[in-house]
Design an enzyme around this catalytic site. Structure first.
Site, PDB file in Angstrom:
ATOM      1  N   GLU A 265      15.020 -14.135  43.455  1.00 57.25           N
ATOM      2  CA  GLU A 265      14.069 -13.045  43.281  1.00 57.25           C
ATOM      3  C   GLU A 265      12.923 -13.364  44.226  1.00 57.25           C
ATOM      4  O   GLU A 265      12.196 -14.334  44.038  1.00 57.25           O
ATOM      5  CB  GLU A 265      13.568 -12.970  41.843  1.00 57.25           C
ATOM      6  CG  GLU A 265      12.534 -11.884  41.629  1.00 57.25           C
ATOM      7  CD  GLU A 265      11.743 -12.085  40.355  1.00 57.25           C
ATOM      8  OE1 GLU A 265      10.609 -11.580  40.293  1.00 57.25           O
ATOM      9  OE2 GLU A 265      12.250 -12.743  39.430  1.00 57.25           O
ATOM     10  N   CYS A 304       5.399 -10.394  40.958  1.00 59.27           N
ATOM     11  CA  CYS A 304       6.442  -9.933  41.866  1.00 59.27           C
ATOM     12  C   CYS A 304       6.719  -8.449  41.680  1.00 59.27           C
ATOM     13  O   CYS A 304       7.316  -7.813  42.548  1.00 59.27           O
ATOM     14  CB  CYS A 304       7.715 -10.746  41.661  1.00 59.27           C
ATOM     15  SG  CYS A 304       8.345 -10.702  39.969  1.00 59.27           S
TER      16      CYS A 304
END
Length: 689
Positions: A265, A304
């Site tokens: 990720e 994120c």
């Protein structure tokens, strides 16, 4: 800045079921309070035997987890969630030192505990109480049914290495630990250095709980540079962090050639699209502005999933900028999170602050204009409530506008802090194109109350995103928000976002398992899977299977009923009683003209009711309730004069860990007097242990 002390503690690692710190006088990496600059701890793994940690997980961890079923592991997660939930204030206090506010801690700490609760529930609800997952129906590979194929999932035989980012030291750890633990794979956690002491505090509580089996969790506090050298195809690595580091790890020979399962990720320039109908004054516009400011300021923008690109109609750029300014000035107070009233804390470190400032300056140099905020050090609320300068890693929220919506920097440069950009689009197709220029993202928001606009935008951007939130007046108050992944749904994204799928419910459990096609006879597949397969042996003894408790019932125990004839009077009576007078049951001429029917035929639900009458055992006994049917198919029509019988076989037995009963799925087959299959289905019952 506070002077460096010589007696600051080393953040410990937890390896081979024991706490570990380096021997001797080790300087290590300094970790400081994000708000004050005070030295908190040092981090070092000098002398740590990473090979031994991996071997401990593969042996002790695998063995201890392998003794538990999915349900038993799920219950341990629930128990751990309850234990941590009662002690989360301890973690709040530690986490404040990272610059996290009360709301930030709820996202990180409460959110992480919530993941444990969710997987504790889903693991028992959606997985069998066994150690193998049967995937899909069996494939018959021989005409006589003697040779079949069945896909199964079994856990990988190595360790799950989880390399986490600095922004969510608790949630980031628990969102990866939970599915790996349910799968039965031991975890080695490697948190980021600036906030790793919070992860260590959480692991300390976990170990003190004595809930997790030996070897199931290990913690590396500090550098783990040669960790991948000790891994192979048996192991999995889940990485969260920068794309550059992800690419470096993916190039490691043991990943590129040795078969390590690697998911990442990484950077994500997430977008939020304001629909053409969402003009100022509409609920959609208000919800959009609220979401944008929240994502800029929660965790000081160090998420994120934060909104990096606000994509709005060209004529609304100024409206959005003005509304963002007004909301920030009204609601955002920057300062030490230990001070009353502070809503946005510091960035995690001075190094992070410098990186974010440099990224914003690069945006300005590339054509961006500061519509709100500054790169100068802001005045902040200190811990004692006074306002003034600080040595902490503080930054004001920054909104950047762009005259050129296609400027390369806005679609490629991520300032990982309280920073967002606003760009304008011409029409929906242009909005889709601009969103896609992010080259793959974790999440996007579409704010509109126009169903057609929602359809065009979502279908246009879906392939570029792991998750899309459609925000309108109906869900604005109940939505979990743009930046809040939920453990039920996929958290991950294609392209720049890393290409992995974290969370995602039971999907993430299966990421830690190997899918294997097993071929063999029905008896062998039944033995391997613990689920009865058509053609396997059946036990037709003198005891009705409904008279057997779970202690006595075995897979394959079966009942074959006598035949019952269906008459035209039965069909007509059922039609009149239920009101189901469909012509196939009431009109001989019309039914005969239908290519599927020989004339009037019995209702499928009449046959099901009679099937129950043919297999039921009426006296009170171990069977407590029928709670449904699955996989129902009607295959051969039954005309007046035909007869039916039912064959019932114990297919799957799932005892519950916490109740005095379990679920039994029965394979039910209705056949006619010629042994042709009339219907197939699974009967679901609750049965006493």
């Amino acid at each position: 800045m506070t002077s460096t002390a010589v007696d600051v503690e080393i953040v410990p690692s937890y390896i081979q079921d024991a706490w570990w710190t380096p021997a001797g006088d080790v300087s290590g990496t300094e970790v400081r309070d994000a708000s004050t600059g005070d030295l908190l701890a040092r981090v070092s793994t000098d002398g740590l035997d990473l090979a031994a940690a991996v071997e401990h997980g593969r042996t002790v961890g695998q063995a201890s987890l392998g003794r538990l079923t999915f349900h038993q592991r799920a219950l341990k997660l629930k128990e751990l969630a309850q234990y941590l939930n009662a002690r989360r204030e301890v973690l709040y206090e530690v986490s404040h030192r990272t610059g996290a506010t009360k709301i930030d801690n709820m996202i990180d700490i409460d959110g992480g505990i919530g993941v444990l609760f969710t997987f504790g529930s889903k693991g028992r609800r959606e997985l069998p109480n066994s150690q193998i997952v049967v995937d899909g129906p069996a494939e018959v590979l021989a005409k006589d049914g003697s040779f079949m194929g069945q896909h199964i999932y079994t856990r990988i035989p190595g360790v799950a290495v989880q390399i986490n980012a600095f922004n969510f030291p608790v949630w980031g750890m628990l969102e990866k630990l939970a599915p790996a633990f349910i799968a039965g794979v031991p975890t080695i956690v490697k948190p980021a250095t600036p906030t790793g002491y919070v992860a260590a505090a959480a692991v300390k509580l976990i170990i003190e709980s004595n809930i997790l089996p030996a070897g199931s969790l290990q913690l590396i506090s500090g550098s783990a540079r040669d960790l991948l050298d000790h891994l192979d195809y048996r192991d999995a690595v889940a990485f969260t962090g920068s794309a550059s580091t992800a690419n470096l790890l993916k190039s490691h020979p043991n990943v590129a050639q040795g078969g390590i399962r690697f998911t990442a990720e990484a950077d994500s320039l997430n977008a939020a699209i304001l629909g053409p109908d969402a003009v100022p004054g509409t609920p959609e516009f208000d919800a959009y502005i609220k979401s944008l400011v929240t994502e800029m300021t929660a965790k000081a923008g160090q998420k994120c999933t934060s909104i990096r690109r606000a994509i709005v109609p060209k004529d609304r750029i100024q409206d959005v900028a003005d509304a963002v300014r007004a909301r920030i000035e009204q609601r955002v107070v920057v300062g030490d999170p230990r001070a009353e009233g502070v809503t946005m804390g510091a960035l995690a470190s001075l190094e992070q602050l410098n990186d974010v400032r440099a990224a914003v300056q690069a945006m300005v140099d590339a054509g961006g204009e500061l519509a709100y905020g500054t790169l100068d050090a802001p005045q902040v609320t200190r811990a004692d409530g006074t306002v003034g300068d600080s040595e902490g890693a503080f930054m004001s929220p920054v909104l950047v506008t762009w005259a050129d919506a296609e400027a390369e920097a806005v679609h490629s440069l991520e300032a990982f802090g309280p920073v967002s950009s606003v760009i304008g689009y011409e029409d929906l197709a242009d909005a889709v194109r601009l969103a896609a220029m992010g080259a793959g993202s974790l999440v996007a928001t579409v704010a509109t109350n126009d169903p057609e606009a929602a359809r065009v935008l979502v279908t246009g951007i879906a392939a570029h995103h792991g998750r899309v939130l459609v925000l309108n007046r109906e869900d604005a108050k109940t939505s979990t928000g743009h930046g809040s992944p939920v453990p039920h749904l996929v958290h991950g994204g294609p392209g720049r976002a890393g290409g992995g799928e974290e969370l995602g419910g039971i999907r993430s459990v299966l990421h830690h398992m190997q899918r294997t096609a097993v071929q063999g006879s029905p008896n062998m597949l039944t033995a391997v899977t613990g689920v009865w397969h058509t053609g396997a042996d059946q036990n037709f003894d003198d005891v009705h299977p409904f008279r057997k408790s779970l202690a006595k019932l075995k897979i394959g125990d079966a009942l074959r009923s006598e035949l019952r004839q269906v008459t035209l009077e039965d069909i007509t009576a059922f039609a009149n009683e239920t009101g189901d007078t469909f012509y196939a049951h009431t009109n001989q001429e019309a039914a005969a003209a239908n290519p599927f029917f020989p004339g009037i035929v019995a209702h499928g639900y009449l046959l099901l009711a009679w099937g129950a009458g043919l297999f039921v055992e009426p006296a009170p006994g171990p069977v407590l309730a029928n709670y449904g049917l699955e996989n129902l198919r009607f295959i051969t029509p039954v005309a007046a004069g035909d007869s039916i019988r039912v064959t019932l076989t114990a297919k799957r037995i799932t005892p519950r860990e916490t109740d005095e009963y379990g679920e039994v799925a029965w394979d039910a087959v209705l056949t006619n007097q010629n042994d042709e299959i009339v219907a197939t289905y699974d009967v679901l019952t609750l049965v006493e242990k």
